[in-house]
Scaffold this motif. Structure first.
Motif, short mmCIF file in Angstrom:
data_model
loop_
_atom_site.label_atom_id
_atom_site.label_comp_id
_atom_site.label_asym_id
_atom_site.label_seq_id
_atom_site.Cartn_x
_atom_site.Cartn_y
_atom_site.Cartn_z
N PRO A 15 1.12 -1.00 -0.53
CA PRO A 15 0.29 -0.18 -0.09
C PRO A 15 0.58 1.75 0.16
N GLU A 18 2.80 2.18 -3.38
CA GLU A 18 1.89 3.04 -3.92
C GLU A 18 2.04 4.49 -4.10
N VAL A 19 2.57 5.03 -3.21
CA VAL A 19 2.38 6.33 -2.71
C VAL A 19 3.60 6.89 -2.94
N GLY A 51 -9.43 1.83 6.45
CA GLY A 51 -7.71 1.81 5.82
C GLY A 51 -7.29 1.31 6.65
N LEU A 66 -3.35 5.16 6.93
CA LEU A 66 -3.61 5.25 5.13
C LEU A 66 -4.88 4.61 5.19
N ARG A 68 -7.10 3.78 1.73
CA ARG A 68 -7.35 4.13 0.10
C ARG A 68 -8.65 4.06 -0.96
N ARG A 72 -8.07 7.67 -5.15
CA ARG A 72 -6.99 8.31 -4.69
C ARG A 72 -6.22 8.39 -3.09
N ALA A 73 -5.99 8.51 -2.28
CA ALA A 73 -5.16 8.38 -1.09
C ALA A 73 -5.10 9.20 -0.17
N TRP A 74 -5.30 8.81 0.80
CA TRP A 74 -5.20 9.92 2.29
C TRP A 74 -4.27 8.95 3.26
N LEU A 75 -2.92 9.72 3.08
CA LEU A 75 -2.08 9.45 4.41
C LEU A 75 -1.75 10.31 5.26
#
Ligand SMILES: [Zn+2]
Length: 93
Positions: A15, A18-19, A51, A66, A68, A72-75
């Motif tokens: 995961p 990917e970022v 997540g 994280l 997903r 889009r994704a939020w970290l």
């Protein structure tokens, strides 16, 4: 024997891969709560939350989240004071 409710941070390789363009499997993060530095691979990762939630193995505070979505994704790294990872040597310019 009771199964642990978390797995180790090695499961974050895919995961987070990917970022980030760098391999985080050998990265070090320091907990913002207790100050303990340690490998990202040593985090306790709870994957049953919305997540992924990585918790400090020392004080169990949240160090990263994280989430997903398909596009889009939020970290969230506010629980870590830094993330240190190896880089190839800087080339002279
Ligand atoms: Zn901690």
């Amino acid at each position: 024997m009771t199964a642990l409710p978390y797995v180790d941070g090695n499961m974050l390789d895919g995961p987070l891969g990917e970022v980030f363009a760098v391999d985080l499997s050998s990265a070090t993060a320091r907990c913002a709560n207790c100050g303990t530095p340690g490998p990202v691979a040593g985090l306790r990762v709870y994957s049953h939350a919305p997540g992924l939630v990585g918790r400090c193995p020392t004080c169990v505070e949240v160090m990263l989240r994280l989430v997903r979505a398909p596009d889009r994704a939020w970290l969230d790294l506010r629980g870590a004071t830094f993330l240190q990872f190896p880089m190839p040597p800087d080339r002279p310019r």
